[in-house]
Design a protein around this motif. Structure first.
Motif, PDB file in Angstrom:
ATOM      1  N   THR A 196      -4.667  -4.700 -10.358  1.00  0.00           N
ATOM      2  CA  THR A 196      -4.865  -3.968  -9.109  1.00  0.00           C
ATOM      3  C   THR A 196      -4.441  -2.508  -9.222  1.00  0.00           C
ATOM      4  OG1 THR A 196      -2.681  -4.692  -8.353  1.00  0.00           O
ATOM      5  CG2 THR A 196      -4.572  -6.039  -7.684  1.00  0.00           C
ATOM      6  N   PHE A 254       0.823  -1.206   0.000  1.00  0.00           N
ATOM      7  CA  PHE A 254       0.000   0.000   0.000  1.00  0.00           C
ATOM      8  C   PHE A 254       0.860   1.260   0.000  1.00  0.00           C
ATOM      9  CE2 PHE A 254      -2.648  -3.454   1.360  1.00  0.00           C
ATOM     10  CZ  PHE A 254      -3.839  -3.219   0.681  1.00  0.00           C
ATOM     11  N   SER A 267      -5.828  -9.317  -1.101  1.00  0.00           N
ATOM     12  CA  SER A 267      -5.175  -9.235   0.202  1.00  0.00           C
ATOM     13  C   SER A 267      -6.017  -9.881   1.295  1.00  0.00           C
ATOM     14  CB  SER A 267      -4.910  -7.772   0.571  1.00  0.00           C
ATOM     15  OG  SER A 267      -4.069  -7.149  -0.365  1.00  0.00           O
ATOM     16  N   LEU A 295      -7.221  -5.343  -5.389  1.00  0.00           N
ATOM     17  CA  LEU A 295      -6.108  -5.379  -4.440  1.00  0.00           C
ATOM     18  C   LEU A 295      -6.609  -5.747  -3.048  1.00  0.00           C
ATOM     19  CD1 LEU A 295      -3.189  -4.982  -3.660  1.00  0.00           C
ATOM     20  CD2 LEU A 295      -3.619  -2.517  -3.468  1.00  0.00           C
ATOM     21  N   LEU A 296      -7.708  -5.155  -2.644  1.00  0.00           N
ATOM     22  CA  LEU A 296      -8.298  -5.498  -1.354  1.00  0.00           C
ATOM     23  C   LEU A 296      -8.806  -6.937  -1.348  1.00  0.00           C
ATOM     24  CD1 LEU A 296     -10.278  -2.206  -0.731  1.00  0.00           C
ATOM     25  CD2 LEU A 296      -8.312  -3.006   0.599  1.00  0.00           C
ATOM     26  N   TYR A 324      -8.323   4.363   1.749  1.00  0.00           N
ATOM     27  CA  TYR A 324      -6.984   4.720   1.288  1.00  0.00           C
ATOM     28  C   TYR A 324      -6.703   4.141  -0.092  1.00  0.00           C
ATOM     29  CZ  TYR A 324      -1.855   4.448   1.032  1.00  0.00           C
ATOM     30  OH  TYR A 324      -0.552   4.509   0.624  1.00  0.00           O
ATOM     31  N   THR A 325      -7.061   2.877  -0.292  1.00  0.00           N
ATOM     32  CA  THR A 325      -6.803   2.212  -1.572  1.00  0.00           C
ATOM     33  C   THR A 325      -7.452   2.971  -2.722  1.00  0.00           C
ATOM     34  OG1 THR A 325      -6.619   0.035  -0.540  1.00  0.00           O
ATOM     35  CG2 THR A 325      -7.143   0.076  -2.889  1.00  0.00           C
ATOM     36  N   LEU A 329       1.524   1.674  -3.582  1.00  0.00           N
ATOM     37  CA  LEU A 329       0.340   2.227  -4.236  1.00  0.00           C
ATOM     38  C   LEU A 329       0.279   3.753  -4.147  1.00  0.00           C
ATOM     39  CD1 LEU A 329      -2.398   1.535  -5.631  1.00  0.00           C
ATOM     40  CD2 LEU A 329      -3.399   1.430  -3.329  1.00  0.00           C
ATOM     41  N   GLY A 350      -6.030   2.811  -6.412  1.00  0.00           N
ATOM     42  CA  GLY A 350      -5.965   1.362  -6.498  1.00  0.00           C
ATOM     43  C   GLY A 350      -7.307   0.752  -6.855  1.00  0.00           C
TER      44      GLY A 350
END
Length: 299
Positions: free
Chosen positions: A232, A145, A212, A208-209, A198-199, A148, A204
């Protein structure tokens, strides 16, 4: 693995040392011992250093180690001493505190910094010492992150970008057998929400989430494939020159021989005189050892 109690008693922090032994070709690197020193630094709290690039390039920031509660302030202090707007951050990290990584990533982003994965080294050449970046490095857990947060993001083919769930750090030894309170679940869900916001703020993708958060602490970390890095949105460029000076002015991404061991941590104490990493009250991510995962602080 060893868990050390935080000095302020607010939580636990995972201290680990890489179990990798890398032999660097002396014709390329000139100083094989340097990589071993760099690998040892990865079990300490994150350290920021400016890598000067000569003769005609600006340089970059080397960020090595675990993100702790001190890391955002350490970077603030570092930023006051250097001109960092638009500079590149070269990451070699196993993650760290969720909330502190988010704060650090937002600071990178506010400075329009560029990000990549690698180990900063000095190349000894006939023309003198020149800074370079070894691409075969690791960016794991919350480091992903941080990657990112870059305005432009490049991941070399030899780098390892790996993800997993955040978890309660003091339940690391046996996460399946541990008990969890409603307060624990609140902390984890709160931090997942912060991480999701935040992502998307960083550009992002939801993938990605999804990737993960689908890897529990009792499984190996998931290494992102080139296709997943693109899907991602962790990678925004395929050209190293977009984040680092060109090879002709002495900053190549030099390749290393493949590592024979992929595990990230073994039990170990910090070096003498070093301060152990401190955690804040957040969920923490897991790190595998011996081919299996062990829970660690929100990372």
């Amino acid at each position: 693995m060893r868990l050390l109690k935080s000095p302020d008693a607010r939580g636990w922090v995972l201290i680990g040392a890489t179990a990798l032994c890398v032999v660097l070709p002396s014709a390329v690197m000139g100083d094989p011992a340097h990589a071993g020193v760099t690998l040892e630094e990865r079990k300490l709290p994150m350290k920021f250093s400016w890598v000067a690039c000569q003769p005609n390039c600006r340089g970059w920031v080397s960020a090595v180690g675990i993100v702790t509660s001190d890391s955002p302030k350490d970077f603030d202090d570092f930023a006051r001493e250097h001109r960092l707007d638009g500079a590149t951050v070269v990451l070699d990290s196993s993650g760290g505190s969720v909330n502190d990584s988010i704060a650090l990533g937002r600071h990178f982003h506010s400075l329009d910094m560029l990000t990549t994965v690698g180990i900063s080294v000095q190349n000894h050449t006939l023309q003198g010492d020149r800074a370079g970046v070894v691409p075969e490095a690791y960016c794991e857990s919350m480091c992903v992150f941080l990657l990112l947060s870059g305005k432009t993001r490049y991941v070399p083919e030899a780098a390892h970008v790996r993800v997993h769930q955040i978890w309660m750090g003091d339940r690391a030894d046996d996460p399946k057998a541990a008990s969890y309170t409603a307060q624990d679940l609140m902390i984890v869900e709160r931090d997942i929400g912060r991480l999701a916001k935040y992502t998307f703020d960083m550009g992002g993708a939801g993938d990605l989430l999804s990737l993960s958060l689908s890897v529990p602490p009792w499984e190996d970390l998931h290494e992102l494939s080139p296709a997943e890095l693109r899907r991602t949105n962790l990678v925004t460029t395929e050209a190293v020159a977009d984040v680092l000076p060109r090879a002709e002015i002495g900053v190549p991404m030099v390749e290393l021989a493949p590592k024979t061991v992929q595990d990230r941590f073994v039990a170990g104490e910090p070096e003498a005189g070093a301060q152990p990493a401190r955690s804040t009250k957040t969920a923490e991510a897991t790190v595998p050892t011996g081919g299996r995962a062990a829970a660690g602080p929100a990372k």
